[in-house]
Design an enzyme around this catalytic site. Structure first.
Site, PDB file in Angstrom:
ATOM      1  N   ARG A  51      81.464 158.281 -11.360  1.00  0.00           N
ATOM      2  CA  ARG A  51      81.578 156.835 -11.165  1.00  0.00           C
ATOM      3  C   ARG A  51      82.949 156.387 -10.649  1.00  0.00           C
ATOM      4  O   ARG A  51      83.041 155.604  -9.697  1.00  0.00           O
ATOM      5  CB  ARG A  51      81.320 156.079 -12.485  1.00  0.00           C
ATOM      6  N   THR A  52      83.998 156.855 -11.284  1.00  0.00           N
ATOM      7  CA  THR A  52      85.307 156.286 -10.965  1.00  0.00           C
ATOM      8  C   THR A  52      85.707 156.626  -9.533  1.00  0.00           C
ATOM      9  O   THR A  52      86.161 155.763  -8.777  1.00  0.00           O
ATOM     10  CB  THR A  52      86.360 156.779 -11.973  1.00  0.00           C
ATOM     11  N   LYS A  80      98.341 175.634  -6.058  1.00  0.00           N
ATOM     12  CA  LYS A  80      99.451 176.517  -5.654  1.00  0.00           C
ATOM     13  C   LYS A  80     100.731 176.159  -6.413  1.00  0.00           C
ATOM     14  O   LYS A  80     101.800 176.676  -6.123  1.00  0.00           O
ATOM     15  CB  LYS A  80      99.716 176.371  -4.153  1.00  0.00           C
ATOM     16  N   ARG A 101      93.282 160.404 -10.944  1.00  0.00           N
ATOM     17  CA  ARG A 101      92.863 160.819 -12.296  1.00  0.00           C
ATOM     18  C   ARG A 101      93.478 162.185 -12.579  1.00  0.00           C
ATOM     19  O   ARG A 101      93.464 163.065 -11.717  1.00  0.00           O
ATOM     20  CB  ARG A 101      91.345 160.905 -12.398  1.00  0.00           C
ATOM     21  N   HIS A 129      92.316 154.148 -19.294  1.00  0.00           N
ATOM     22  CA  HIS A 129      91.373 154.134 -18.164  1.00  0.00           C
ATOM     23  C   HIS A 129      91.224 152.664 -17.757  1.00  0.00           C
ATOM     24  O   HIS A 129      90.180 152.053 -17.982  1.00  0.00           O
ATOM     25  CB  HIS A 129      90.042 154.742 -18.605  1.00  0.00           C
TER      26      HIS A 129
HETATM   27  N1   CP Z   1      83.217 156.045 -16.627  1.00  0.00           N
HETATM   28  C1   CP Z   1      83.788 157.095 -16.006  1.00  0.00           C
HETATM   29  O1   CP Z   1      85.010 157.268 -16.010  1.00  0.00           O
HETATM   30  O2   CP Z   1      82.895 157.936 -15.396  1.00  0.00           O
HETATM   31  P1   CP Z   1      83.297 159.188 -14.527  1.00  0.00           P
HETATM   32  O3   CP Z   1      83.975 160.181 -15.435  1.00  0.00           O
HETATM   33  O4   CP Z   1      82.008 159.699 -13.940  1.00  0.00           O
HETATM   34  O5   CP Z   1      84.254 158.717 -13.475  1.00  0.00           O
END
Ligand code: CP
Length: 307
Positions: A51-52, A80, A101, A129
């Site tokens: 999703r993110t 590396k 991320r 998040h």
């Molecule tokens: N909600 C969320 O962070 O989903 P993903 O890990 O799929 O990005």
């Protein structure tokens, strides 16, 4: 230049404006279709995501911009031994904005410190998040009509669940918010959030182990999965993973207008039989994630779209 590291980076007034913009984007997508023409978003994902990453990319594409990036550390020069600082200095030469991320807490702060483009924290370890929080706030405000006067149950892995940590920090700024923290003893909310955020702000909360005990009082039930990737051993994960399963029988105990949110991915904690219940809004929530990330990209790039 502005980054998004934490939901608290925006004041309540700024958040209201951002959510208003997201709602306008939802209603008038054509108005924004070329707003980011010529701009590039880099998605730098050192950890798995559906999703993110894809909603950031969809957001930039919906705005008429382009996307580039990597979806695992192994497919980047991190494999590396390249540092986050060097990676972000390089990516700053290629893109106008980046969503990152990383499994290490604080890594996105390091990126921001070495970046000449806005950085969006798309999840840093078990810490924060913030774009999920923006998504959650937009979902609640759009479907419930308010962000204040709410009793919110947070259920599951409250220890490692970074979405819960960010959401609590964002919601304590609204009036008359109460939390019910539903978790097994081993997965309680970290004490620094209980003390520094809830107690310091005089936010009423209670901790319960049984979900059934909490359900009748809730306006929102925020389910989370047990975060397998943050456990130190498989045995503990296996013991905890099915601790909560929301099913039709448990939904009978809840108010008829209680909303069920989940940042997803779901594992077993919500039975698929709940998906057809009109109170189950987690896939709508995933859609709101695109609108709010469109609004965020416009805001961080300082682009305004006139009527
Ligand atoms: N909600 C969320 O962070 O989903 P993903 O890990 O799929 O990005």
């Amino acid at each position: 230049m502005r980054h998004l590291m934490s939901p608290l980076d925006f004041s309540v007034e700024e958040l209201d404006q951002l959510l208003d913009l997201a709602n306008d984007i939802e209603k008038n997508p054509a108005k924004y279709a070329h707003a980011c023409a010529g701009k590039k978003l880099a998605t730098l994902f050192y950890e798995p995501s559906t999703r993110t990453r894809l909603s950031h990319e969809a957001a930039m594409l919906n705005l008429g911009g382009s996307v580039l990036g990597f979806s695992s550390a192994e497919s980047s020069s991190a494999a590396k031994g390249e540092s986050v600082a060097d990676t972000i200095r390089t990516v700053s030469c290629y893109a106008d904005i980046a969503a990152m991320r990383h499994p290490k807490e604080g890594s996105t702060m390091v990126a921001a410190a070495h970046s000449s483009i806005p950085i969006i924290n798309a999840g840093d370890g078990g810490h924060q998040h913030p774009t999920q929080t923006l998504t959650d706030l937009l979902t609640i405000r759009s479907l419930k009509g308010r962000l204040d006067h709410l009793t919110i149950g947070l259920c599951g892995d409250l220890k490692f669940g970074r979405t819960v940590h960010s959401l609590i920090q964002a919601l304590v700024r609204y009036e008359n918010i109460e939390f019910v923290l539903i978790s097994p003893e081993e997965l309680r909310l970290p004490s620094y959030i209980r003390h520094d955020v809830l107690k310091r702000n005089n936010i009423p909360y209670k901790e319960v182990v049984r979900m059934e005990e909490a359900l009748p009082d809730l306006d929102i039930l925020y389910m989370t999965r047990v975060q397998k990737e943050r456990f130190f051993n498989e045995e503990d994960y296996v013991r905890m993973k099915d601790f909560y399963i929301l099913d039709k029988a448990k939904m009978e105990l809840a108010n008829k207008d209680m909303l069920v949110l989940h940042p997803l991915p779901r594992v077993n904690e919500i039975s698929v039989e709940v998906d057809d219940d009109p109170r189950a809004v987690y896939f709508k929530q995933a859609k709101y994630g695109v609108y709010v990330r469109m609004a965020l990209i416009l805001t961080l790039l300082n682009i305004s779209v006139e009527d």
